[in-house]
Design an enzyme around this catalytic site. Structure first.
Site, PDB file in Angstrom:
ATOM      1  N   ASP A 182       0.864  -1.179   0.000  1.00  0.00           N
ATOM      2  CA  ASP A 182       0.000   0.000   0.000  1.00  0.00           C
ATOM      3  C   ASP A 182       0.907   1.238   0.000  1.00  0.00           C
ATOM      4  OD1 ASP A 182      -2.364   1.623   0.374  1.00  0.00           O
ATOM      5  OD2 ASP A 182      -1.812   1.765   2.488  1.00  0.00           O
ATOM      6  N   ASP A 217      -0.283   5.136   0.810  1.00  0.00           N
ATOM      7  CA  ASP A 217      -0.582   6.184   1.786  1.00  0.00           C
ATOM      8  C   ASP A 217      -0.524   5.644   3.211  1.00  0.00           C
ATOM      9  OD1 ASP A 217      -0.983   7.664  -0.444  1.00  0.00           O
ATOM     10  OD2 ASP A 217      -3.157   7.833  -0.238  1.00  0.00           O
TER      11      ASP A 217
END
Length: 302
Positions: free
Chosen positions: A15, A17
């Protein structure tokens, strides 16, 4: 990219953010567009408030995802793909790259040293994700797809926002195409929203986890890595929070000036702070968040 990595049946999926870097990569892209004249200051503030509502309050479920679908990538409507690719490169080199947690850089390097392929998996635009992946020497990226007509973005999406179960679907499709064995692979995320992707691999890792993911990791015995330390307030809440807090302060100053000219009955401090965030209703999450952000930033800078 080495032959060993090309032939590897293992991969690591990351991922972006709050996992690779604090805050929102999509906001950093929007801010880069503002600085280059694509947006007005008001546009940027509106985008920041939307990011706060969705990311900080955890707006999920059908209503939250419908709102995300309507707003995700809509800000690139009318822009050319060539411009966005170049902008994504510039923003990555100038802003995103320096923000990446050194600890996560080392994790990626270890996977490369072990011959694992590495991919970003994010709800951010695919074009931006690919620039970040290239910057880190990764093998590729999966991101939300925006519709193009004659090389210009229409503001509509192709397929779902790459979020929640959609991330796992994209990872499974990539694994089938590339011959990757997911039970031998790893995944890294900060949010319980990525639970499907984490559960879809053999080696999930919680990075800078939210409370729900931390609890889940403890139950499942998943490794936890936290790179935030004492910088968490500045790095996680900014830059998204800064624009909203600045807006709140500016509007509050105007309101204060008007009250001096025309006295009105005193209002509670919380209500006055809430009213400083435009486009919200009394007691709404966005108002409460804007108020808290303004207070925290004021105390930090004092």
């Amino acid at each position: 990219m080495t032959t060993t990595r090309l032939d590897s049946r293992r991969a690591a999926f990351f991922d972006v953010d709050k996992t690779l870097l604090p805050g929102s990569s999509l906001y950093l892209l929007a801010r880069g567009m503002y600085r280059r004249g694509f947006y007005t200051w008001r546009d940027l503030v509106g985008f920041a408030l939307g990011q706060i509502t969705f990311r900080v309050t955890g707006a999920e479920g059908k209503r939250g995802m419908e709102a995300a679908r309507e707003s995700a990538l809509a800000f690139v409507e009318g822009q050319s793909q060539a411009e966005l690719i170049q902008l994504g490169h510039d923003v990555t080199v100038e802003v995103i790259g320096p923000r990446i947690y050194p600890g996560m850089r080392r994790v990626i390097d270890v996977h490369h040293a072990n011959g694992d392929r590495t991919y970003l998996v994010t709800a951010a635009p695919r074009e931006l994700a690919e620039r970040i992946a290239a910057y880190l020497g990764m093998d590729g990226a999966l991101g939300t797809e925006a519709e193009l007509v004659d090389g210009v973005y229409t503001g509509r999406l192709i397929g779902p926002v790459l979020h929640g179960p959609a991330k796992l679907d994209a990872v499974v499709q990539l694994a089938e195409k590339e011959g990757i064995e997911l039970r031998d692979s790893s995944a890294y995320s900060d949010s319980v929203n990525d639970r499907p992707m984490l559960e879809g691999v053999g080696h999930p890792v919680a990075v800078n986890p939210d409370r729900q993911l931390r609890d889940l990791a403890a139950q499942r015995g998943w490794p936890v890595q936290d790179f935030r330390k004492r910088r968490r307030l500045w790095l996680v809440w900014l830059p998204v929070g800064l624009a909203a807090a600045g807006t709140a302060a500016a509007v509050a100053a105007v309101a204060s000036s008007r009250r001096r000219d025309a006295p009105v009955p005193a209002q509670p401090a919380q209500a006055a702070s809430d009213a400083a965030v435009p486009g919200t209703t009394a007691g709404s999450p966005t108002r409460r968040i804007g108020s808290r952000l303004a207070g925290r930033l004021a105390r930090k800078s004092a």
